[in-house]
Design an enzyme around this catalytic site. Structure first.
Site, PDB file in Angstrom:
ATOM      1  N   LYS A 107      17.912  19.709 -12.956  1.00 35.56           N
ATOM      2  CA  LYS A 107      17.054  18.538 -13.198  1.00 35.56           C
ATOM      3  C   LYS A 107      17.784  17.373 -13.855  1.00 35.56           C
ATOM      4  CE  LYS A 107      13.152  17.997 -12.579  1.00 35.56           C
ATOM      5  NZ  LYS A 107      11.944  18.545 -13.199  1.00 35.56           N
TER       6      LYS A 107
ATOM      7  N   SER B 216      16.705  19.399 -18.066  1.00 31.57           N
ATOM      8  CA  SER B 216      15.593  20.297 -18.356  1.00 31.57           C
ATOM      9  C   SER B 216      16.129  21.510 -19.090  1.00 31.57           C
ATOM     10  CB  SER B 216      14.936  20.736 -17.042  1.00 31.57           C
ATOM     11  OG  SER B 216      14.257  21.957 -17.223  1.00 31.57           O
TER      12      SER B 216
ATOM     13  N   HIS C 280       0.834  -1.211   0.000  1.00 30.04           N
ATOM     14  CA  HIS C 280       0.000   0.000   0.000  1.00 30.04           C
ATOM     15  C   HIS C 280       0.868   1.261   0.000  1.00 30.04           C
ATOM     16  CE1 HIS C 280      -3.447  -2.593   1.279  1.00 30.04           C
ATOM     17  NE2 HIS C 280      -2.467  -3.221   1.913  1.00 30.04           N
TER      18      HIS C 280
ATOM     19  N   GLU D  54       9.965   6.926 -17.710  1.00 27.80           N
ATOM     20  CA  GLU D  54       8.643   7.540 -17.935  1.00 27.80           C
ATOM     21  C   GLU D  54       8.056   7.080 -19.263  1.00 27.80           C
ATOM     22  OE1 GLU D  54       8.577  11.858 -16.156  1.00 27.80           O
ATOM     23  OE2 GLU D  54      10.603  11.348 -16.801  1.00 27.80           O
TER      24      GLU D  54
END
Ligand code: ARG
Length: 457
Positions: A282, A276, A155, A289
């Site tokens: 970044k 980025s 969970h 992804e």
């Protein structure tokens, strides 16, 4: 004169022609198409419909067409509706009228079904190798990182300590089942439709068993109506591909979360990250992804084909031409994605210290309950008692290991001073030594078993 030249007075509307053409995507089947045609020419000659010189002429011409595809010299022309017509048109230009004998008793309906199966069988072999590569990387890294203990979650809440390798090996088993499933799909795909004609069968007594053997099929279809419209093998493959992508997505999600600054458990290597354009600090896990994001189209291809097939009348319908683009895209997506996943795992930076620091005493509450169990307290009761200890520690704002012995004994007299030995994450891990557990010995034998399976592949 088109394919059906004799019958029509009016030529096809230009937009309709473009709408119906599949050559833009089914050119990929050229190898399968040519392989099927060479075998069919042999079948025609065995049946006495062409002589051996004609058969050899057809085979030589087809070899030249194949060479043109391979060198990029093949030119698609107006009227080349699909790969089958394009190959036959070019064959005619190269060898003359004998080319017109190749289609005897054959229909594009049994031809396309055969091509698609041949193509899928070839591509499935490559995908299987790619999966195997990923499995090997998982095993190698799992073996190398056996020292690392991390918080296991259920969970998404801290649950119990586990070995990082145990987490990683959990993906071995998912992808291993994917290999097994792919083999099942390949087995059912290896049934030959060729020799079914348009829908009613072949009238020239073609030896279909010999055709199947020539083309590497294990069986011949038993019903020509079924054979020309059966796309179950594509559905099965797409279901397989969607599930593989779901597995890749799950792997990606854990690593994306753990690579966040808040966790800092892992770092994706720069080779598989991007920066980025705006924020200089970044380092984005684009590789993962995309593995996660491509799940949408993969599930979509499966649902798309199922929807196309639903309610189709028996035998061939042009709707079936819609079976290809999703299939090709699924093949491409996995061909690219599987090696990326392997690369990410191979180069992954794993921060064992961060993982250890994240371990909380609460994760040993089950071990604490087990401590009482070993002293004869029924588990349901010990679970309840330890719950009280957890609440008491919270009230006093101390970790469980700093709760005084008097507090423990007030909860149950069976708590002794040796209770503090429970507060050892390594000991907790080592205790789960039954087959399939996270103890190092168990994970070692899990890895040994995995290696045997890999050798069997
Ligand atoms: N391009 C077609 C397909 O992909 C080939 C079969 C065409 N058959 C036909 N009867 N029009 O399905």
């Amino acid at each position: 004169m088109g394919l059906w030249g004799g019958r029509f007075e009016v030529s096809t509307d230009e937009a309709m022609r473009r709408f119906g053409d599949s050559i833009g995507f089914d050119w990929r089947l050229y190898q399968a198409d040519i392989k099927g045609s060479v075998a069919y020419a042999s079948a025609l000659s065995r049946a006495g419909l062409i002589d051996s010189e004609e058969r050899d002429l057809l085979a030589a011409g087809l070899a030249q067409v194949q060479a043109e595809f391979e060198t990029g010299a093949f030119e698609v022309q107006a009227g080349d509706e699909d790969i089958h017509t394009a190959v036959e048109r070019r064959l005619g230009e190269i060898i003359g009228p004998v080319a017109g004998k190749l289609h005897t008793g054959r229909s594009r309906n049994d031809q396309v079904a055969t091509d698609l199966r041949l193509h899928l069988l070839a591509e499935a072999g490559t995908l299987r190798d790619a999966l195997h590569g990923l499995l090997e990387v998982i095993v190698v890294r799992s073996e190398a990182l056996l020292e690392i203990v991390m918080p296991g979650h259920t969970h998404m809440q801290q649950a119990q300590p586990i070995l990082f390798s145990h987490w990683l090996m959990s993906f071995f088993w998912r992808f291993h089942r994917d290999v097994e499933r792919l083999d099942e799909v390949r087995r059912r795909t290896a049934t030959l439709p060729l020799g079914s004609g348009a829908l009613a069968g072949n009238p020239f007594n073609i030896d279909r068993q010999a055709l199947a053997a020539d083309l590497g099929f294990a069986a011949v279809s038993q019903n020509s109506v079924d054979a020309v419209c059966d796309r179950d093998f594509v559905v099965e493959f797409l279901a397989w591909a969607a599930l593989v992508q779901v597995h890749l997505s799950a792997l990606a999600e854990d690593l994306i979360l753990w690579s966040s600054q808040e966790f800092g458990f892992v770092q994706i290597d720069e080779a598989y990250s991007t920066g980025s354009s705006l924020m200089p600090q970044k380092r984005n896990p684009d590789s993962l992804e995309l593995l996660r994001g491509k799940t949408g189209r993969m599930v979509g291809h499966l649902i798309g084909l199922l929807t196309t097939l639903k309610g189709l009348p028996a035998a061939y319908n042009k709707d079936l031409q819609e079976d290809k683009e999703g299939l090709f895209d699924a093949i491409d997506t996995l061909s690219m994605g599987l090696p990326i996943a392997g690369g990410v795992i191979r180069t992954l930076h794993v921060n064992g210290a961060r993982m250890r620091n994240a371990l909380d005493d609460g994760m040993l509450a089950t071990d604490l309950a087990d401590y009482l169990v070993r002293r004869g307290v029924p588990f349901r009761e010990s679970h309840h008692l330890v719950g009280r200890a957890v609440r008491r520690a919270e009230e006093l704002d101390v970790p469980l290991r700093e709760l005084a012995i008097a507090e423990y004994q007030a909860i149950h007299p069976d708590f002794g001073v040796d209770v503090y030995q429970v507060f050892d994450f390594d000991r907790s891990v080592a205790a789960r030594a039954a087959e399939g557990g996270t103890a190092r010995v168990a994970v070692r034998s899990q890895i040994a078993r995995a290696r045997v399976l890999l050798a069997d592949h």
